[in-house]
Design an enzyme around this catalytic site. Structure first.
Site, mmCIF file in Angstrom:
data_model
loop_
_atom_site.group_PDB
_atom_site.id
_atom_site.type_symbol
_atom_site.label_atom_id
_atom_site.label_comp_id
_atom_site.label_asym_id
_atom_site.label_seq_id
_atom_site.Cartn_x
_atom_site.Cartn_y
_atom_site.Cartn_z
ATOM 1 N N ASP A 260 9.195 2.723 0.474
ATOM 2 C CA ASP A 260 8.103 3.387 1.175
ATOM 3 C C ASP A 260 8.217 2.976 2.641
ATOM 4 O O ASP A 260 7.800 1.894 3.040
ATOM 5 C CB ASP A 260 6.754 2.970 0.575
ATOM 6 C CG ASP A 260 5.580 3.610 1.311
ATOM 7 O OD1 ASP A 260 5.811 4.265 2.349
ATOM 8 O OD2 ASP A 260 4.439 3.441 0.850
ATOM 9 N N TYR B 12 0.849 -1.195 0.000
ATOM 10 C CA TYR B 12 0.000 0.000 0.000
ATOM 11 C C TYR B 12 0.878 1.235 0.000
ATOM 12 O O TYR B 12 1.809 1.341 0.799
ATOM 13 C CB TYR B 12 -0.892 -0.010 1.244
ATOM 14 C CG TYR B 12 -1.830 1.168 1.353
ATOM 15 C CD1 TYR B 12 -2.854 1.352 0.425
ATOM 16 C CD2 TYR B 12 -1.697 2.096 2.386
ATOM 17 C CE1 TYR B 12 -3.727 2.433 0.529
ATOM 18 C CE2 TYR B 12 -2.568 3.178 2.498
ATOM 19 C CZ TYR B 12 -3.584 3.341 1.566
ATOM 20 O OH TYR B 12 -4.447 4.405 1.686
ATOM 21 N N LYS C 180 3.656 8.597 9.433
ATOM 22 C CA LYS C 180 3.360 7.953 10.708
ATOM 23 C C LYS C 180 4.306 8.377 11.849
ATOM 24 O O LYS C 180 4.102 9.450 12.399
ATOM 25 C CB LYS C 180 3.292 6.435 10.514
ATOM 26 C CG LYS C 180 2.158 6.090 9.523
ATOM 27 C CD LYS C 180 1.795 4.648 9.374
ATOM 28 C CE LYS C 180 0.512 4.530 8.558
ATOM 29 N NZ LYS C 180 0.558 3.759 7.349
HETATM 30 C C1 LIG Z 1 0.022 4.317 5.985
HETATM 31 C C2 LIG Z 1 0.819 4.120 4.774
HETATM 32 C C3 LIG Z 1 0.739 4.999 3.687
HETATM 33 C C4 LIG Z 1 -0.257 6.121 3.631
HETATM 34 O O1 LIG Z 1 -0.057 7.062 4.625
HETATM 35 P P1 LIG Z 1 -1.282 8.043 5.061
HETATM 36 O O2 LIG Z 1 -0.652 8.963 6.042
HETATM 37 O O3 LIG Z 1 -2.331 7.141 5.630
HETATM 38 O O4 LIG Z 1 -1.750 8.723 3.829
HETATM 39 C C5 LIG Z 1 1.603 4.822 2.629
HETATM 40 N N1 LIG Z 1 2.504 3.819 2.627
HETATM 41 C C6 LIG Z 1 2.600 2.949 3.647
HETATM 42 C C7 LIG Z 1 3.634 1.877 3.603
HETATM 43 C C8 LIG Z 1 1.754 3.050 4.750
HETATM 44 O O5 LIG Z 1 1.846 2.162 5.729
#
Ligand SMILES: *Cc1c(COP(=O)(O)O)cnc(C)c1O
Length: 432
Positions: free
Chosen positions: A244, A149, A272
């Site tokens: 990511d 994701y 995060k």
């Molecule tokens: C949570 C997450 C996102 C998206 O971040 P948001 O702050 O929810 O938009 C993108 N990449 C990874 C790996 C994530 O865990």
């Protein structure tokens, strides 16, 4: 709420009303408990490792607002720093010294990052990094992995149908085929598939983006050599490697997965933890690439609230707390105890299960495994996970309401919290 022994009158009332006001009653889908069944509990407050719901029930929390709460919720030093910052105002929309402080901390910590741009979410960071990958390489195609994701931007909402790895089919109505046509997908941990995509699309692939440790398909670790292999393949084909680390950054090690595994990507996205519970995202990487971002260069990306003093303050304080000696050793110790304990209890009580942990991130699937990619993860007994989740909730343990999400521990979790959690798991798993 069905079959519940805990009092949930107020949660039901509030969530019931919310469903008329907001789609699904929530501001983000997984919160609605769709994949585990039953109604969500409505939170009233959080502190340390704990949540209190609006009916006064207390839970040990393993979601940590999906990762940011790695120092524990409402850490007194973070709250106190925020109070001080608040007195000076909430947003400047102009340069502020706090941005330099957090930028330096990120650059010092994360091996690939020589320059950084702050945004407001992980989604934004991933959108921006994609534009930058394409601009820098002057190529359009990207490779992502099934089950990874990268936020909700159109170009990333692709789950390739089995075997149709090269046809980017959108996951959601409203995503035009044109937006995902350049998004190629491969199974996680499958270097051969990536190699084939590079061969089939010579000089066309801008780069590869991945969660170096997957958390958004449940917890899946990279096989030995996988990250190294991607590093070599991307270099060989003049493409960029992007980690990511929105979830793994400052969680599986202070310097993220790239520090943990010793593989340095060209660009990194974060979020995060670096916001310490306020809305922050960031992307960074090699100076030569980052210098293409406006106004230093031509690649446009902007944000009204980006780098705002409250978010910077929470991030700075959180990273300060994390950089103290012994933090990651502690996180490793309690998370190992939890992950090993859960797996042992599941097996002892006759359930097919597999799982693991790295530092403060863990997971368990209800399948014998091994789980090396999303296809494997989908073999998990999600109905059983739903019953497990509900049972744990009734025992005062709050787990992510989906089999396909990783779990998170924090510095606030004590050995006693872990023992209490394992005792609950034993009771629940024995009864399933
Ligand atoms: C949570 C997450 C996102 C998206 O971040 P948001 O702050 O929810 O938009 C993108 N990449 C990874 C790996 C994530 O865990």
């Amino acid at each position: 709420m069905v079959n519940t022994s805990i009092k949930t009158t107020k949660s039901q009332e509030i969530f019931g009303a919310a469903q008329n006001l907001m789609p699904g009653g929530v501001s983000s889908p997984v919160r609605a408990f769709k994949s585990v069944g039953g109604q969500p509990i409505v939170f009233d407050r959080v502190n340390g490792a704990y949540i209190w719901d609006v009916d006064g029930n207390k839970y040990i929390d393993y979601v940590g607002t999906w990762g940011p709460a790695i120092c524990g919720h409402a850490h007194p030093e973070v709250i106190s720093a925020l109070h001080t910052a608040l007195e000076k105002g909430t947003s400047f929309g102009a340069p502020c010294a706090l941005e330099n402080v957090l930028a330096e901390m990120v650059i010092d910590a994360v091996p690939s990052v020589e320059m950084v741009r702050f945004v407001n979410s992980g989604t934004e960071a991933c959108m921006a990094v994609l534009r930058l990958m394409r601009a820098f390489t002057n190529r359009e195609k990207i490779i992502k992995f099934e089950g990874c994701y990268h936020g909700h931007a159109d170009m990333f909402l692709v789950k390739a149908g089995s075997g149709v790895a090269t046809l980017g089919l959108p996951d959601s109505p409203g995503v035009p085929k044109s937006a995902t046509a350049s998004t190629l997908t491969a199974p996680f941990n499958d270097l051969e598939a990536v190699k084939a995509l590079f061969e089939q699309n010579p000089q066309e692939i801008a780069g590869v983006i991945l969660e170096p440790v997957v958390g958004n398909a449940g917890f899946i670790t990279p096989d030995a050599g996988f990250l190294e292999g991607l590093r070599e393949l991307t270099q060989e084909h003049g493409a960029l490697l992007v980690f990511d680390e929105v979830m793994t950054g400052f969680r599986i090690a202070y310097g993220g997965a790239q520090a943990k595994f010793g593989v340095t990507p060209d660009l990194t996205t974060m979020g995060k933890v670096i916001g310490g519970g306020l809305p922050v995202g960031a992307y960074g990487g090699r100076r030569e690439i980052m210098s293409m971002i406006a106004p230093a260069g031509p690649v446009y990306q902007a944000g009204t609230l980006s780098g705002n003093p409250l978010a910077m303050t929470a991030g700075i304080k959180t990273l300060e707390l994390l950089s103290k000696p012994g933090t990651y050793e502690y996180l490793e110790k309690i998370t190992q105890k939890l992950a090993d304990g859960l797996l042992k209890i599941a097996k002892d009580t006759g359930h097919a299960a597999c799982g693991g942990h790295i530092s403060a991130m863990f997971g368990m699937f209800f399948t014998a495994g091994p789980v090396n990619n999303y296809e494997d993860a989908k073999k998990s007994d999600t109905a059983k996970f739903g019953r497990f989740h509900r049972g744990m909730l009734e025992h005062g343990i709050y787990l992510a309401p989906s089999q396909f999400e990783a779990g998170f521990t924090s510095l606030a979790h004590t050995e006693e919290d872990i023992e209490q959690t394992l005792a609950a798991a034993k009771a629940v798993l024995s009864s399933l």
